[in-house]
Design a protein around this motif. Structure first.
Motif, PDB file in Angstrom:
ATOM      1  N   UNK A 191      -7.841   3.091   1.246  1.00 51.94           N
ATOM      2  CA  UNK A 191      -8.450   2.012   2.626  1.00 51.94           C
ATOM      3  C   UNK A 191      -8.925   3.026   3.822  1.00 51.94           C
ATOM      4  N   UNK A 192      -8.385   3.728   4.286  1.00 49.80           N
ATOM      5  CA  UNK A 192      -8.345   5.022   5.020  1.00 49.80           C
ATOM      6  C   UNK A 192      -7.724   6.484   5.172  1.00 49.80           C
ATOM      7  N   UNK A 193      -9.169   7.387   4.978  1.00 53.24           N
ATOM      8  CA  UNK A 193      -8.595   9.043   4.819  1.00 53.24           C
ATOM      9  C   UNK A 193      -9.475   9.211   6.153  1.00 53.24           C
ATOM     10  N   UNK A 194      -8.420  10.292   7.101  1.00 54.96           N
ATOM     11  CA  UNK A 194      -8.390  10.538   8.350  1.00 54.96           C
ATOM     12  C   UNK A 194      -7.567  12.171   8.295  1.00 54.96           C
ATOM     13  N   UNK A 195      -8.129  12.904   9.078  1.00 54.38           N
ATOM     14  CA  UNK A 195      -7.719  14.473   9.446  1.00 54.38           C
ATOM     15  C   UNK A 195      -8.768  14.588  10.591  1.00 54.38           C
ATOM     16  N   UNK A 196      -6.731  15.042  11.770  1.00 55.53           N
ATOM     17  CA  UNK A 196      -7.576  15.592  12.662  1.00 55.53           C
ATOM     18  C   UNK A 196      -8.874  16.745  12.656  1.00 55.53           C
ATOM     19  N   UNK A 222       0.874  -1.332   0.249  1.00 54.84           N
ATOM     20  CA  UNK A 222       0.382  -0.311  -0.330  1.00 54.84           C
ATOM     21  C   UNK A 222       0.867   1.519   0.024  1.00 54.84           C
ATOM     22  N   UNK A 223       0.203   2.436  -0.240  1.00 49.96           N
ATOM     23  CA  UNK A 223       0.773   3.576  -0.513  1.00 49.96           C
ATOM     24  C   UNK A 223       0.375   4.697   1.338  1.00 49.96           C
ATOM     25  N   UNK A 224       1.054   5.763   0.926  1.00 51.35           N
ATOM     26  CA  UNK A 224       0.127   6.818   2.672  1.00 51.35           C
ATOM     27  C   UNK A 224       0.749   7.790   1.484  1.00 51.35           C
ATOM     28  N   UNK A 225      -0.246   8.621   2.234  1.00 51.42           N
ATOM     29  CA  UNK A 225       0.055   9.718   1.767  1.00 51.42           C
ATOM     30  C   UNK A 225       0.232  10.833   2.709  1.00 51.42           C
ATOM     31  N   UNK A 226       0.982  11.830   3.119  1.00 48.75           N
ATOM     32  CA  UNK A 226       0.889  12.448   4.652  1.00 48.75           C
ATOM     33  C   UNK A 226      -0.026  14.382   4.232  1.00 48.75           C
ATOM     34  N   UNK A 227      -0.735  14.572   4.766  1.00 49.08           N
ATOM     35  CA  UNK A 227      -1.223  15.585   4.656  1.00 49.08           C
ATOM     36  C   UNK A 227      -0.979  16.476   5.647  1.00 49.08           C
ATOM     37  N   UNK A 228      -0.460  17.688   4.872  1.00 54.15           N
ATOM     38  CA  UNK A 228      -0.039  19.012   6.186  1.00 54.15           C
ATOM     39  C   UNK A 228      -0.671  20.140   5.687  1.00 54.15           C
ATOM     40  N   UNK A 229      -0.881  20.760   7.105  1.00 47.00           N
ATOM     41  CA  UNK A 229      -1.120  22.483   6.897  1.00 47.00           C
ATOM     42  C   UNK A 229       0.148  23.207   7.662  1.00 47.00           C
ATOM     43  N   UNK A 243     -10.853  22.532   7.247  1.00 45.23           N
ATOM     44  CA  UNK A 243      -9.912  23.202   6.192  1.00 45.23           C
ATOM     45  C   UNK A 243      -9.111  23.291   5.330  1.00 45.23           C
ATOM     46  N   UNK A 244     -10.148  21.911   4.370  1.00 47.55           N
ATOM     47  CA  UNK A 244     -10.238  21.897   2.837  1.00 47.55           C
ATOM     48  C   UNK A 244      -8.696  20.590   2.298  1.00 47.55           C
ATOM     49  N   UNK A 245      -8.139  19.995   4.373  1.00 47.60           N
ATOM     50  CA  UNK A 245      -7.065  19.348   4.214  1.00 47.60           C
ATOM     51  C   UNK A 245      -8.197  17.228   3.232  1.00 47.60           C
ATOM     52  N   UNK A 246      -9.052  17.523   3.725  1.00 43.41           N
ATOM     53  CA  UNK A 246      -9.805  16.012   3.042  1.00 43.41           C
ATOM     54  C   UNK A 246     -10.115  16.270   1.312  1.00 43.41           C
ATOM     55  N   UNK A 247      -9.921  17.311   1.541  1.00 40.69           N
ATOM     56  CA  UNK A 247     -10.673  17.600   0.248  1.00 40.69           C
ATOM     57  C   UNK A 247     -10.181  17.805  -0.592  1.00 40.69           C
ATOM     58  N   UNK A 248      -8.491  18.215  -0.434  1.00 41.61           N
ATOM     59  CA  UNK A 248      -6.842  18.039  -1.091  1.00 41.61           C
ATOM     60  C   UNK A 248      -6.679  16.323  -0.871  1.00 41.61           C
TER      61      UNK A 248
END
Length: 160
Positions: free
Chosen positions: A84-89, A51-58, A95-100
């Motif tokens: 498999x999983x999407x999570x925003x604290x 699997x691959x993972x991307x990290x979303x940062x603000x 903030x738009x991070x989930x959409x990004x």
């Protein structure tokens, strides 16, 4: 506020593990978390990543992640991306991070000539369902999820 999406690296493993645990807590499934962090690291960053993972940062601070892998559509004759999983604290929601994160995965799907991007959502998670619908996602009501795991998987695999 600056949003950035980046591929995870092996040094992100403790962060990924903590975000998975936070997701499980949000989904009221902490009792289901059984991974060994070293094994998780091997499966994500070892010689054959599953699997691959991307990290979303603000503003340079990690606030979310998406873990995904390829599946395949025989009818389309093309791969797809399964999220498999999407999570925003919680403090970063809105903030738009989930959409990004989802937009990033959609762009990857296009770049990789995938037929689709798909995922599951818990039926009680109304905020997420509304969010996904606003992006054009649709329910696949005619499909039912099936799973074989644990002892049943061992039993079935032992018959091969």
């Amino acid at each position: 506020m600056t949003i950035a999406i980046r591929p995870a690296i092996a040094e992100d493993l403790p962060l990924i593990a903590s975000l998975i645990r936070a997701l499980a807590d949000y989904e009221k499934l902490s009792h289901e978390v059984r991974f060994d962090e070293a094994v998780l690291g091997q499966k994500l960053f070892g010689p054959r990543p599953y699997a691959e993972v991307v990290i979303g940062e603000l503003d340079g601070t990690p606030q979310g992640f998406a873990l995904f892998f390829h599946n395949f559509s025989t009818f389309e004759g093309k791969p797809g991306i399964y999220l498999e999983d999407l999570f925003v604290k919680p403090e970063a929601r809105g903030s738009g991070l989930g959409k990004a994160l989802l937009s990033h995965l959609a762009a990857l799907a296009i770049e990789r000539d995938c037929a689709r991007l798909e995922w599951w959502v818990l039926d009680w998670n109304e905020p997420s369902i509304g969010f996904y619908k606003s992006l054009g996602a649709k329910f696949m009501d005619e499909w039912t999820v099936m799973r074989v795991d644990g002892k049943a998987l061992l039993r079935l695999g032992g018959n091969a």
